[in-house]
Scaffold this active site. Structure first.
Site, mmCIF file in Angstrom:
data_model
loop_
_atom_site.group_PDB
_atom_site.id
_atom_site.type_symbol
_atom_site.label_atom_id
_atom_site.label_comp_id
_atom_site.label_asym_id
_atom_site.label_seq_id
_atom_site.Cartn_x
_atom_site.Cartn_y
_atom_site.Cartn_z
ATOM 1 C CG ASP A 1 -4.150 42.625 3.540
ATOM 2 O OD1 ASP A 1 -3.896 42.390 2.283
ATOM 3 O OD2 ASP A 1 -5.402 42.943 3.802
ATOM 4 C CG HIS B 1 -7.264 40.330 1.994
ATOM 5 N ND1 HIS B 1 -7.438 41.654 2.328
ATOM 6 C CD2 HIS B 1 -8.172 40.036 1.306
ATOM 7 C CE1 HIS B 1 -8.412 42.087 1.920
ATOM 8 N NE2 HIS B 1 -9.134 41.169 1.135
ATOM 9 C CB SER C 1 -12.072 40.315 1.581
ATOM 10 O OG SER C 1 -11.489 41.041 0.629
#
Length: 486
Positions: free
Chosen positions: A410, A463, A198
């Site tokens: 995601d 994610h 991320s």
């Protein structure tokens, strides 16, 4: 485990003490609360038992602080787990967590670390922990770092110390690694990787390049002997135009928006789905945004759940003055449904803010009043690196290995975005697109480039793919770290 010196279990060690300190100053330091470690020094403790975990920990765990800035008294807190396989030869990994300002503890219990929370209804007692059988510490020694300062238990004595950004926090991580290796010289000769997902995926290549430059300059040991091999990023933010411009094509591909809406967006937005230049483009993007809001952006297959963020996001530009007030707030997060992934975040808040946990982890009293999984909205953070693409390009063209993994469900950072910026480099393809397998089934798809860059999707991945696809992520990491095909 080797011949290097370690503190005994439950005992804290103070290394590299300040020089020429007077008796009076030493006395003052001892009287200060919280106890302080001067920047450039390090304190570490071996942890053999943790509240909520049955019996002795089946792995070597060390926690500690390292000073990275003398002026503001900034100290970064870390968790170090030694490889459970062969710590003498297995690689060393520095693992960072996104946010920015999410705690490195998330890496320990939600991503690639050796612990996990027992998923059971919270009844007021301390949440329970169990061993994670897909921990990457079975193949590598890993440092989980609370960075930037303000994350987890990392703190600064001067409130100005919290005013950091992409560049300054990355440089502090480099300082951290220098000091950590001074205290752990055994690892200077190990293969070394930097990893994270991320937002951490944005600074991981930055930190890797800074470390690479320090090695090349050979200014001082232990950098001369450190064997930097490369980096690992998952669904990485880059800050570039690629990040958000593929929300619309991805949403169309998975059936969130119709053919008609997609065609209207293509016609009126001229390929730019982020900055509308006319009203027709703005209108269609507004409609698309409403449809995208119907699904969980981190994983479009999951139910939308409460995020379990203890504090609401506050838009404050000059926030140093609010720091003291912020730390005095005590509001437990909203309890999500137990079938939500965020319920585990709720358990971590309850576990971390228990005094027995603080004592077990050897947290300095008076430094962090309330542990937050992600400390957002109040502390200043400058996103002063507009794009990390140049760092990815520089590292891979210099021959450093890179693993870029992407959960294919995601919507925050769609795999199409990552695929597009990698493609923009025009690297020669060494091994073309193919499936990679776990237990005889396709676990995703991958492509390898001649510049040692591997891109791989994880089927059904969110994610943070190591969170919802631990078995597949474990297989991928184990093969890649061993320099084998996925």
């Amino acid at each position: 485990m080797g011949s290097h010196h370690r503190p005994t279990a439950g005992q804290c060690s103070l290394v590299k003490p300040p020089r020429l300190i007077t008796c009076l100053l030493l006395l003052l330091l001892l009287l200060l609360s919280p106890p302080l470690t001067l920047p450039g020094s390090a304190s570490s403790c071996v942890i053999t038992h943790l509240p909520g975990f049955h019996g002795r920990l089946p792995f070597y765990l060390e926690t500690g602080y390292i000073g990275v800035e003398e002026k503001t008294g900034t100290e970064l807190f870390y968790y170090f787990v030694e490889s459970e396989r062969n710590p003498d030869t297995d690689p060393l990994v520095l693992w960072l967590v996104g946010g920015p300002r999410c705690s490195g503890f998330c890496g320990v219990v939600y991503e690639v670390g050796p612990l996990d929370f027992v998923l059971e209804a919270y009844n007021g007692s301390l949440p329970r922990l169990v061993y994670n059988r897909y921990s990457w510490t079975q193949m590598a020694s890993i440092i989980f770092l609370d960075s930037p300062v303000g994350s987890g238990f990392s703190y600064a004595r001067d409130p100005n110390g919290y005013d950091v950004g992409d560049i300054s926090s990355s440089l502090q991580v480099v300082t951290f690694m220098k000091e950590w290796l001074n205290d752990h010289p055994r690892y200077c000769s190990h293969n070394f990787y930097v990893g994270g997902a991320s937002y951490a995926g944005k600074v991981v290549p930055v930190i890797t390049q800074y470390i690479s430059e320090a090695i090349d300059e050979q200014r001082q040991r232990p950098w001369i002997d450190l064997k930097l091999q490369g980096y690992i990023v998952g669904n990485p933010i880059t800050g570039s135009k690629f990040d958000k411009n593929f929300h619309v094509p991805y949403s169309h591909g998975v059936g969130i928006i119709s053919d008609q809406l997609y065609e209207a967006a293509v016609t009126h937005c001229k390929g730019d789905f982020v900055n509308p230049t006319n009203q027709l483009c703005g209108n269609v993007l507004s409609t698309i945004d409403k449809l995208m809001s119907e699904v969980s952006d981190g994983n479009i297959l999951e139910n939308k759940c409460v995020k379990a963020a203890p504090k609401p996001t506050v838009d404050v530009s000059a926030s140093r003055a609010l720091l003291e007030e912020y730390n005095q707030l005590h509001k437990p997060p909203i309890r999500p449904s137990i079938d939500c992934l965020s319920y585990r975040y709720y358990l971590s808040y309850c576990w971390m803010n228990d005094n027995t946990t603080r004592d077990a982890l050897k947290i300095k009293k008076g430094t962090i009043d309330e542990w937050l999984r992600c400390n957002k909205g109040v502390l200043p953070y400058a996103q002063d690196i507009p794009s990390s693409l140049n760092y990815h390009f520089n590292l891979t063209t210099r021959g450093y290995r890179a693993l870029v993994m992407s959960g294919d469900h995601d919507l925050i950072l769609p795999f199409l975005s990552t695929q597009a910026w990698i493609g923009s480099f025009n690297f020669f393809i060494a091994n073309d697109w193919r499936a990679w397998h776990v237990d005889g089934q396709a676990a995703g798809f991958t492509i390898e480039y001649a510049n040692n860059l591997t891109f791989a999707t994880v089927k059904g991945g969110s994610h943070v793919v190591t969170t919802n696809k631990p078995k597949e992520s474990f297989a991928m990491g184990k093969r890649w770290l061993a320099n084998k095909p996925l």
